[in-house]
Design an enzyme around this catalytic site. Structure first.
Site, PDB file in Angstrom:
ATOM      1  N   SER A 137       7.480  -9.905  -7.090  1.00 24.34           N
ATOM      2  CA  SER A 137       7.891  -8.464  -6.353  1.00 24.34           C
ATOM      3  C   SER A 137       9.096  -8.048  -6.707  1.00 24.34           C
ATOM      4  CB  SER A 137       7.300  -8.813  -4.632  1.00 24.34           C
ATOM      5  OG  SER A 137       6.173  -9.310  -4.678  1.00 24.34           O
TER       6      SER A 137
HETATM    7  N1  SAM Z   1       6.071 -14.017  -3.669  1.00 22.97           N
HETATM    8  C1  SAM Z   1       5.953 -14.341  -5.191  1.00 22.97           C
HETATM    9  C2  SAM Z   1       7.230 -14.396  -5.934  1.00 22.97           C
HETATM   10  O1  SAM Z   1       8.221 -14.260  -5.201  1.00 22.97           O
HETATM   11  O2  SAM Z   1       7.068 -14.500  -7.225  1.00 22.97           O
HETATM   12  C3  SAM Z   1       5.004 -12.910  -5.800  1.00 22.97           C
HETATM   13  C4  SAM Z   1       3.662 -13.304  -5.405  1.00 22.97           C
HETATM   14  S1  SAM Z   1       2.407 -12.410  -6.413  1.00 22.97           S
HETATM   15  C5  SAM Z   1       2.720 -10.761  -5.902  1.00 22.97           C
HETATM   16  C6  SAM Z   1       0.883 -12.622  -5.369  1.00 22.97           C
HETATM   17  C7  SAM Z   1       0.730 -14.014  -5.496  1.00 22.97           C
HETATM   18  O3  SAM Z   1      -0.352 -14.291  -4.536  1.00 22.97           O
HETATM   19  C8  SAM Z   1      -0.036 -14.380  -6.846  1.00 22.97           C
HETATM   20  O4  SAM Z   1       0.702 -15.309  -7.625  1.00 22.97           O
HETATM   21  C9  SAM Z   1      -1.430 -14.983  -6.492  1.00 22.97           C
HETATM   22  O5  SAM Z   1      -2.042 -15.737  -7.593  1.00 22.97           O
HETATM   23  C10 SAM Z   1      -1.218 -15.424  -5.190  1.00 22.97           C
HETATM   24  N2  SAM Z   1      -2.487 -15.617  -4.357  1.00 22.97           N
HETATM   25  C11 SAM Z   1      -3.428 -14.514  -4.140  1.00 22.97           C
HETATM   26  N3  SAM Z   1      -4.306 -14.793  -3.619  1.00 22.97           N
HETATM   27  C12 SAM Z   1      -3.669 -16.053  -2.878  1.00 22.97           C
HETATM   28  C13 SAM Z   1      -4.341 -16.957  -1.956  1.00 22.97           C
HETATM   29  N4  SAM Z   1      -5.833 -16.629  -1.209  1.00 22.97           N
HETATM   30  N5  SAM Z   1      -3.695 -18.218  -1.647  1.00 22.97           N
HETATM   31  C14 SAM Z   1      -2.624 -18.080  -2.204  1.00 22.97           C
HETATM   32  N6  SAM Z   1      -2.007 -17.454  -3.152  1.00 22.97           N
HETATM   33  C15 SAM Z   1      -2.553 -16.360  -3.426  1.00 22.97           C
END
Ligand code: SAM
Length: 205
Positions: A52
């Site tokens: 993000s």
């Molecule tokens: N916080 C992260 C960082 O600092 O890099 C960025 C996260 S990215 C915007 C969103 C993440 O949420 C993705 O890696 C995706 O695979 C994960 N995601 C989506 N649905 C999810 C779920 N139900 N449980 C866990 N992770 C999930």
């Protein structure tokens, strides 16, 4: 990054700023994008996911109002960057990632950098992580159709859930505060996140 993207947009809490100064964001982005690691935007991290925008990480972190003694949960580990920031501001950080390759890579990065108070797990974070609940703060880094009940249930009294709510493209960043058996909800701003998967996320079409 801290001066232009975070302080100028109004976030000035010294502990928060120190965390952003200390965590090396370039080590959480793919090698070929390191030159852009401190730019004012989200970046791809592979497998269709993103790290993000720094300001959004700072804003979401500030909204859980951490003092240093808390246990917090992040849903959507991605690169591990948000978890590393949280590790500077809370006592224990639990973070869940749906995609095993990303969880394993983030776990490796966090371990190599010595963030020992972060625990990573592969799974569906829309269900929370009951084993270590309750949490004083829960940050969801992917957009949900609505605030998942299991996450609301895993807050401490006085705890905050911060998450983007809405469909692909544009969402509202919501903050839920637990007050006993009730919750106060407020909308902070518009955001654009990748979709939340799993039981309380968006179903793939
Ligand atoms: N916080 C992260 C960082 O600092 O890099 C960025 C996260 S990215 C915007 C969103 C993440 O949420 C993705 O890696 C995706 O695979 C994960 N995601 C989506 N649905 C999810 C779920 N139900 N449980 C866990 N992770 C999930």
């Amino acid at each position: 990054m801290v001066e232009r993207q975070i302080i100028r947009r109004g976030l000035r809490e010294p502990r928060l700023l120190t965390a952003f100064e200390k965590v090396p964001r370039h080590l959480f982005v793919p090698n070929e994008l390191r030159y852009a690691a401190y730019d004012d935007c989200a970046l791809p991290i592979g497998l269709g996911q993103t790290i993000s925008q720094p300001y959004i990480v700072a804003l979401m972190t500030s909204l859980v109002e951490l003092g240093g003694s808390e246990r917090v949960l992040e849903v959507g580990t991605g690169s591990g960057y948000q978890a590393a920031i949280l590790s500077q501001l809370a006592r224990e950080v639990y973070t869940i990632e749906f995609i095993p390759e990303l969880a394993n890579r983030a776990q490796k990065t966090l371990a190599e950098l010595g963030y020992v108070n972060v625990r990573v797990c592969i799974g569906d974070g829309s269900l929370g992580w009951r084993e270590f609940a309750p949490y004083a703060g829960i940050i969801v880094a992917a957009s949900a159709p609505e605030a998942p009940n299991p996450l609301l249930e895993q807050l401490t009294d006085g705890g905050y859930l911060v998450l983007p709510v809405g469909a692909q493209g544009f969402q509202l960043l919501e903050v839920w505060k637990c007050r006993g058996n009730e919750y106060d909800r407020r909308v902070v701003t518009g955001v654009a996140f990748v979709p939340l998967r799993g039981k309380y996320g968006w179903k793939r079409s």
